[in-house]
Design a protein around this motif. Structure first.
Motif, PDB file in Angstrom:
ATOM      1  N   ARG A  99       9.624   8.737   4.146  1.00 53.89           N
ATOM      2  CA  ARG A  99       9.508   7.292   4.372  1.00 53.89           C
ATOM      3  C   ARG A  99      10.399   6.432   3.456  1.00 53.89           C
ATOM      4  O   ARG A  99       9.932   5.423   2.905  1.00 53.89           O
ATOM      5  CB  ARG A  99       8.053   6.851   4.221  1.00 53.89           C
ATOM      6  CG  ARG A  99       7.072   7.605   5.104  1.00 53.89           C
ATOM      7  CD  ARG A  99       5.645   7.110   4.901  1.00 53.89           C
ATOM      8  NE  ARG A  99       4.684   7.903   5.652  1.00 53.89           N
ATOM      9  CZ  ARG A  99       4.083   8.996   5.178  1.00 53.89           C
ATOM     10  NH1 ARG A  99       4.361   9.419   3.957  1.00 53.89           N
ATOM     11  NH2 ARG A  99       3.214   9.652   5.911  1.00 53.89           N
ATOM     12  N   ALA A 100      11.636   6.792   3.286  1.00 54.00           N
ATOM     13  CA  ALA A 100      12.531   5.967   2.469  1.00 54.00           C
ATOM     14  C   ALA A 100      12.652   4.582   3.090  1.00 54.00           C
ATOM     15  O   ALA A 100      12.845   4.443   4.299  1.00 54.00           O
ATOM     16  CB  ALA A 100      13.906   6.618   2.373  1.00 54.00           C
ATOM     17  N   PRO A 101      12.534   3.515   2.290  1.00 51.65           N
ATOM     18  CA  PRO A 101      12.614   2.157   2.857  1.00 51.65           C
ATOM     19  C   PRO A 101      14.019   1.798   3.348  1.00 51.65           C
ATOM     20  O   PRO A 101      14.174   0.965   4.239  1.00 51.65           O
ATOM     21  CB  PRO A 101      12.185   1.259   1.694  1.00 51.65           C
ATOM     22  CG  PRO A 101      12.477   2.065   0.462  1.00 51.65           C
ATOM     23  CD  PRO A 101      12.234   3.489   0.847  1.00 51.65           C
ATOM     24  N   LYS A 102      15.036   2.405   2.743  1.00 54.06           N
ATOM     25  CA  LYS A 102      16.410   2.164   3.169  1.00 54.06           C
ATOM     26  C   LYS A 102      17.284   3.344   2.748  1.00 54.06           C
ATOM     27  O   LYS A 102      16.865   4.205   1.979  1.00 54.06           O
ATOM     28  CB  LYS A 102      16.950   0.870   2.567  1.00 54.06           C
ATOM     29  CG  LYS A 102      16.998   0.867   1.052  1.00 54.06           C
ATOM     30  CD  LYS A 102      17.515  -0.475   0.530  1.00 54.06           C
ATOM     31  CE  LYS A 102      17.575  -0.484  -0.992  1.00 54.06           C
ATOM     32  NZ  LYS A 102      18.103  -1.773  -1.508  1.00 54.06           N
ATOM     33  N   TRP A 103      18.506   3.383   3.257  1.00 54.51           N
ATOM     34  CA  TRP A 103      19.436   4.468   2.937  1.00 54.51           C
ATOM     35  C   TRP A 103      20.226   4.160   1.673  1.00 54.51           C
ATOM     36  O   TRP A 103      20.498   2.998   1.355  1.00 54.51           O
ATOM     37  CB  TRP A 103      20.427   4.645   4.082  1.00 54.51           C
ATOM     38  CG  TRP A 103      19.891   5.375   5.271  1.00 54.51           C
ATOM     39  CD1 TRP A 103      18.569   5.571   5.593  1.00 54.51           C
ATOM     40  CD2 TRP A 103      20.654   5.977   6.306  1.00 54.51           C
ATOM     41  NE1 TRP A 103      18.473   6.266   6.761  1.00 54.51           N
ATOM     42  CE2 TRP A 103      19.732   6.535   7.229  1.00 54.51           C
ATOM     43  CE3 TRP A 103      22.005   6.108   6.545  1.00 54.51           C
ATOM     44  CZ2 TRP A 103      20.150   7.210   8.382  1.00 54.51           C
ATOM     45  CZ3 TRP A 103      22.427   6.776   7.690  1.00 54.51           C
ATOM     46  CH2 TRP A 103      21.505   7.328   8.592  1.00 54.51           C
ATOM     47  N   LYS A 104      20.619   5.228   0.981  1.00 56.12           N
ATOM     48  CA  LYS A 104      21.613   5.101  -0.068  1.00 56.12           C
ATOM     49  C   LYS A 104      22.979   5.013   0.606  1.00 56.12           C
ATOM     50  O   LYS A 104      23.238   5.702   1.591  1.00 56.12           O
ATOM     51  CB  LYS A 104      21.551   6.304  -1.004  1.00 56.12           C
ATOM     52  CG  LYS A 104      20.230   6.434  -1.754  1.00 56.12           C
ATOM     53  CD  LYS A 104      20.236   7.630  -2.687  1.00 56.12           C
ATOM     54  CE  LYS A 104      18.937   7.714  -3.469  1.00 56.12           C
ATOM     55  NZ  LYS A 104      18.928   8.876  -4.399  1.00 56.12           N
ATOM     56  N   THR A 105      23.871   4.182   0.088  1.00 53.85           N
ATOM     57  CA  THR A 105      25.133   3.922   0.788  1.00 53.85           C
ATOM     58  C   THR A 105      26.361   4.477   0.079  1.00 53.85           C
ATOM     59  O   THR A 105      27.490   4.237   0.512  1.00 53.85           O
ATOM     60  CB  THR A 105      25.319   2.410   0.997  1.00 53.85           C
ATOM     61  OG1 THR A 105      25.299   1.747  -0.284  1.00 53.85           O
ATOM     62  CG2 THR A 105      24.206   1.843   1.874  1.00 53.85           C
ATOM     63  N   GLY A 106      26.157   5.248  -0.995  1.00 49.01           N
ATOM     64  CA  GLY A 106      27.299   5.812  -1.706  1.00 49.01           C
ATOM     65  C   GLY A 106      28.198   6.636  -0.813  1.00 49.01           C
ATOM     66  O   GLY A 106      29.433   6.593  -0.941  1.00 49.01           O
ATOM     67  N   PHE A 107      27.596   7.390   0.133  1.00 48.85           N
ATOM     68  CA  PHE A 107      28.377   8.237   1.033  1.00 48.85           C
ATOM     69  C   PHE A 107      29.381   7.420   1.825  1.00 48.85           C
ATOM     70  O   PHE A 107      30.515   7.873   2.084  1.00 48.85           O
ATOM     71  CB  PHE A 107      27.446   8.987   1.994  1.00 48.85           C
ATOM     72  CG  PHE A 107      26.901   8.139   3.108  1.00 48.85           C
ATOM     73  CD1 PHE A 107      27.544   8.066   4.334  1.00 48.85           C
ATOM     74  CD2 PHE A 107      25.744   7.392   2.937  1.00 48.85           C
ATOM     75  CE1 PHE A 107      27.052   7.273   5.369  1.00 48.85           C
ATOM     76  CE2 PHE A 107      25.237   6.598   3.945  1.00 48.85           C
ATOM     77  CZ  PHE A 107      25.895   6.541   5.164  1.00 48.85           C
TER      78      PHE A 107
END
Length: 206
Positions: free
Chosen positions: A124-132
């Motif tokens: 249930r992550a609230p949002k994605w990490k965007t480093g990729f």
């Protein structure tokens, strides 16, 4: 979807064993897209089995894919194992962060595949990490979407995205890709994907 066997001819014993394991479990892996280098975004990440499937799947198709991992984990016997599994250490003492160091790796290699899980957690992550995304955009490499579909028992690569520079627009596209398959635990999907997945299920049931 019919689970047709598309595995390549195995070149190594480990590849043969992984193919046999997937066949025994009723799983298949689609052919990998014809790109020389890429960021591979894997998901949806809702179970520890996702990582196991990913490791077995990449070996089964002979894909030399790597993970970027903090260098402090490479000490002792674990370091040998991580390198054998394709991990590349990130030097935490450098001022350049993970994004910059990964971009450097792409500059050093004619062919390189780096795997990331943008959800960052299996619950249930609230949002994605965007480093990729910043890595792919700065390195000038495409983003290959890699999905584990538990309903059809297949690892698929439904899209190759060239980052446009419009982060939000491209993220929405990737969210839709992730919502197109059935994960092991749908209730644990990351928030932006879960909303789309539930909408898709509702439309199917109408």
């Amino acid at each position: 979807m019919a689970n047709n066997d598309t595995f390549p001819e195995p070149q190594r014993l480990s590849q043969r064993l992984c193919q046999q394991s997937l066949r025994a479990a009723g799983w298949n892996v689609a052919p990998f897209p014809a790109v020389d280098s890429a960021i591979i975004v894997g998901g949806p990440h809702t179970s520890n089995w996702d990582g196991v499937l990913g490791l077995i799947g990449k070996t089964a198709i002979g894909l030399d894919a790597h993970l970027m991992i903090k260098d402090n984990l490479f000490k002792g016997p674990l370091g040998w194992l991580l390198r054998r599994c394709g991990a590349i250490p990130i030097d935490r003492s450098r001022s350049a962060g993970m994004v910059e160091q990964t971009v450097e790796q792409f500059a050093k290699h004619d062919q390189l595949y780096i795997v990331v899980t943008p959800e960052g957690t299996r619950s249930r992550a609230p949002k994605w990490k965007t480093g990729f995304y910043h890595i792919a955009y700065q390195a000038g490499v495409p983003i290959v979407v890699a999905l584990a579909d538990y309903q059809n028992k297949c690892i698929v690569f439904p899209d190759v995205l060239t980052p446009s520079g419009d982060l939000e627009k491209d993220l929405q596209h990737l969210h839709r890709c992730f919502a197109s398959v059935t994960p092991k635990h749908p209730e644990k999907l990351s928030a932006p994907v879960k909303a789309l997945w539930e909408q898709r299920q509702s439309e199917r049931n109408e």
